[in-house]
Motif scaffolding. Structure first.
Motif, PDB file in Angstrom:
ATOM      1  N   ARG A  38       0.843  -1.197   0.000  1.00  0.00           N
ATOM      2  CA  ARG A  38       0.000   0.000   0.000  1.00  0.00           C
ATOM      3  C   ARG A  38       0.876   1.245   0.000  1.00  0.00           C
ATOM      4  O   ARG A  38       2.028   1.229   0.433  1.00  0.00           O
ATOM      5  N   VAL A  39       0.297   2.331  -0.497  1.00  0.00           N
ATOM      6  CA  VAL A  39       1.007   3.596  -0.615  1.00  0.00           C
ATOM      7  C   VAL A  39       0.474   4.577   0.427  1.00  0.00           C
ATOM      8  O   VAL A  39      -0.739   4.745   0.566  1.00  0.00           O
ATOM      9  N   PHE A  71      -3.078   6.694   3.960  1.00  0.00           N
ATOM     10  CA  PHE A  71      -3.137   5.770   2.826  1.00  0.00           C
ATOM     11  C   PHE A  71      -3.774   6.421   1.597  1.00  0.00           C
ATOM     12  O   PHE A  71      -4.845   7.034   1.684  1.00  0.00           O
ATOM     13  N   LEU A  72      -3.113   6.274   0.481  1.00  0.00           N
ATOM     14  CA  LEU A  72      -3.654   6.704  -0.808  1.00  0.00           C
ATOM     15  C   LEU A  72      -4.920   5.917  -1.112  1.00  0.00           C
ATOM     16  O   LEU A  72      -4.973   4.701  -0.920  1.00  0.00           O
ATOM     17  N   GLU A  73      -5.949   6.618  -1.597  1.00  0.00           N
ATOM     18  CA  GLU A  73      -7.220   5.974  -1.927  1.00  0.00           C
ATOM     19  C   GLU A  73      -7.300   5.685  -3.432  1.00  0.00           C
ATOM     20  O   GLU A  73      -6.677   6.381  -4.244  1.00  0.00           O
ATOM     21  N   ASN A  74      -8.092   4.697  -3.787  1.00  0.00           N
ATOM     22  CA  ASN A  74      -8.365   4.446  -5.202  1.00  0.00           C
ATOM     23  C   ASN A  74      -8.893   5.717  -5.870  1.00  0.00           C
ATOM     24  O   ASN A  74      -9.671   6.457  -5.279  1.00  0.00           O
ATOM     25  N   ALA A  78      -1.117  10.561  -6.301  1.00  0.00           N
ATOM     26  CA  ALA A  78      -0.331  10.601  -5.062  1.00  0.00           C
ATOM     27  C   ALA A  78      -0.388  12.001  -4.453  1.00  0.00           C
ATOM     28  O   ALA A  78      -0.512  12.156  -3.231  1.00  0.00           O
ATOM     29  N   ILE A 111       4.825   1.729   0.720  1.00  0.00           N
ATOM     30  CA  ILE A 111       5.612   2.770   0.055  1.00  0.00           C
ATOM     31  C   ILE A 111       5.127   4.107   0.616  1.00  0.00           C
ATOM     32  O   ILE A 111       3.931   4.387   0.604  1.00  0.00           O
ATOM     33  N   ALA A 186      -5.002  -1.564   8.278  1.00  0.00           N
ATOM     34  CA  ALA A 186      -4.681  -1.882   6.890  1.00  0.00           C
ATOM     35  C   ALA A 186      -5.517  -1.011   5.961  1.00  0.00           C
ATOM     36  O   ALA A 186      -6.730  -1.085   5.962  1.00  0.00           O
ATOM     37  N   GLY A 187      -4.870  -0.174   5.200  1.00  0.00           N
ATOM     38  CA  GLY A 187      -5.545   0.481   4.092  1.00  0.00           C
ATOM     39  C   GLY A 187      -6.160   1.825   4.369  1.00  0.00           C
ATOM     40  O   GLY A 187      -6.494   2.528   3.436  1.00  0.00           O
ATOM     41  N   LYS A 188      -6.303   2.223   5.609  1.00  0.00           N
ATOM     42  CA  LYS A 188      -6.895   3.531   5.879  1.00  0.00           C
ATOM     43  C   LYS A 188      -6.017   4.240   6.887  1.00  0.00           C
ATOM     44  O   LYS A 188      -5.783   3.749   7.965  1.00  0.00           O
TER      45      LYS A 188
END
Lengths: 189, 189
Positions: A38-39, A71-74, A78, A111, A186-188
């Motif tokens: 994840r970014v 976290f970068l979202e869909n 960036a 990343i 994870a992810g947020k």
């Protein structure tokens, strides 16, 4: 991962045909469930000779100082993610943002990217996940109370580069224990 | 996503409490299933005044020329992923790799990174997902047969920068139609 998110059957963990590493795989509907790094993106907001830091209101590292990031979202670039996180965590607006540091953290499959940016005005304040927001000069940076190694390294580079007025993009890797640099859910962010 | 990968129950798609965007969410075991952009990393391998390109053996853009690249895997640094993809797609080894281009592709939720690198020797050959591998001088680049805009832009920057011998990191965004730049299967390049 226990079940296939597509069909609901049990997944297995093995190397799919034509692949070379283990994946979660549904033998019922033939879906491979890839898992990838994840970014995290954020900003280093600068105001004259000071930088903006946020004191975290959430774990991990609650109470420690960080740069606004998450976290970068869909569907985001960036840079858009970095600006959004800066608004959400510090209620701050920035301009003239340029990519500055990029870190690989392979032990947590992340990343990290920070954009060096100009703080637009002094109307910042703590967002929901932040206890307080403040500007710090180099002499006042709370080095022992920074939340993550990526924050420490980005600030170190900034103050070094500022001497010469040249801010090349720094691409680095940090390998640390999970405890020292894990970045929460994870992810947020 | 239809089912919870953790407990196997049906998921719903709504804004979780304390969040501000819709997620797949399991109301049975209370798991939020975040979905985030994926990272693609690769190399621009350089040999004297030539660059190495691979002709794709797989869709999307089968038959078109690309730089060796693919999805970053968990546990890898961005550079390790770029070197692995260069080995897998072109059976090539490189040295002196430096981050060179970074692209956001928000319409397909991808971040692309290319490392400019020195090709170590001439013992390259087509990997499993590649039809052929070849070196091209600037005059011979098949500009109309390149697979993806990120490849075209990376090569354009390289030949521009080579004139001055200075290769600053380029951070850009590309917004295109899905058909023009989609990069295949989710999560595995």
């Amino acid at each position: 991962m226990n079940f296939c998110s597509s069909c609901g059957e049990k997944v297995v963990y093995r190397v799919p045909q034509g692949d070379n590493r283990e994946r979660y795989l549904c033998e019922h509907c033939d879906t491979v469930h890839y898992q990838n790094p994840r970014v995290v993106t954020g900003c280093l907001p600068v105001w004259q000779d000071e930088v903006l830091l946020c004191r975290r209101a959430i774990n991990p590292r609650s109470g420690y100082w960080t740069l606004p990031a998450g976290f970068l979202e869909n569907g985001e670039t960036a840079l858009e993610g970095a600006l959004r996180e800066t608004r959400e965590e510090a209620c701050a607006r920035v301009s003239d943002a340029n990519l500055y540091t990029l870190f690989s953290l392979p032990h947590i499959s992340q990343i990290y990217m920070f954009y060096r940016a100009r703080l637009a005005d002094m109307s910042f304040q703590a967002g929901e996940e932040t206890l307080e927001v403040a500007l710090f000069s180099e002499a006042d940076i709370p080095w022992n109370e920074l939340a993550f190694p990526v924050v420490t390294e980005t600030l170190q580079h900034y103050f070094e580069d500022r001497v010469h007025g040249d801010f090349p993009v720094r691409s680095k890797e940090i390998r640390r224990s999970l405890l020292q640099s894990q970045h929460g859910r994870a992810g947020k962010g």
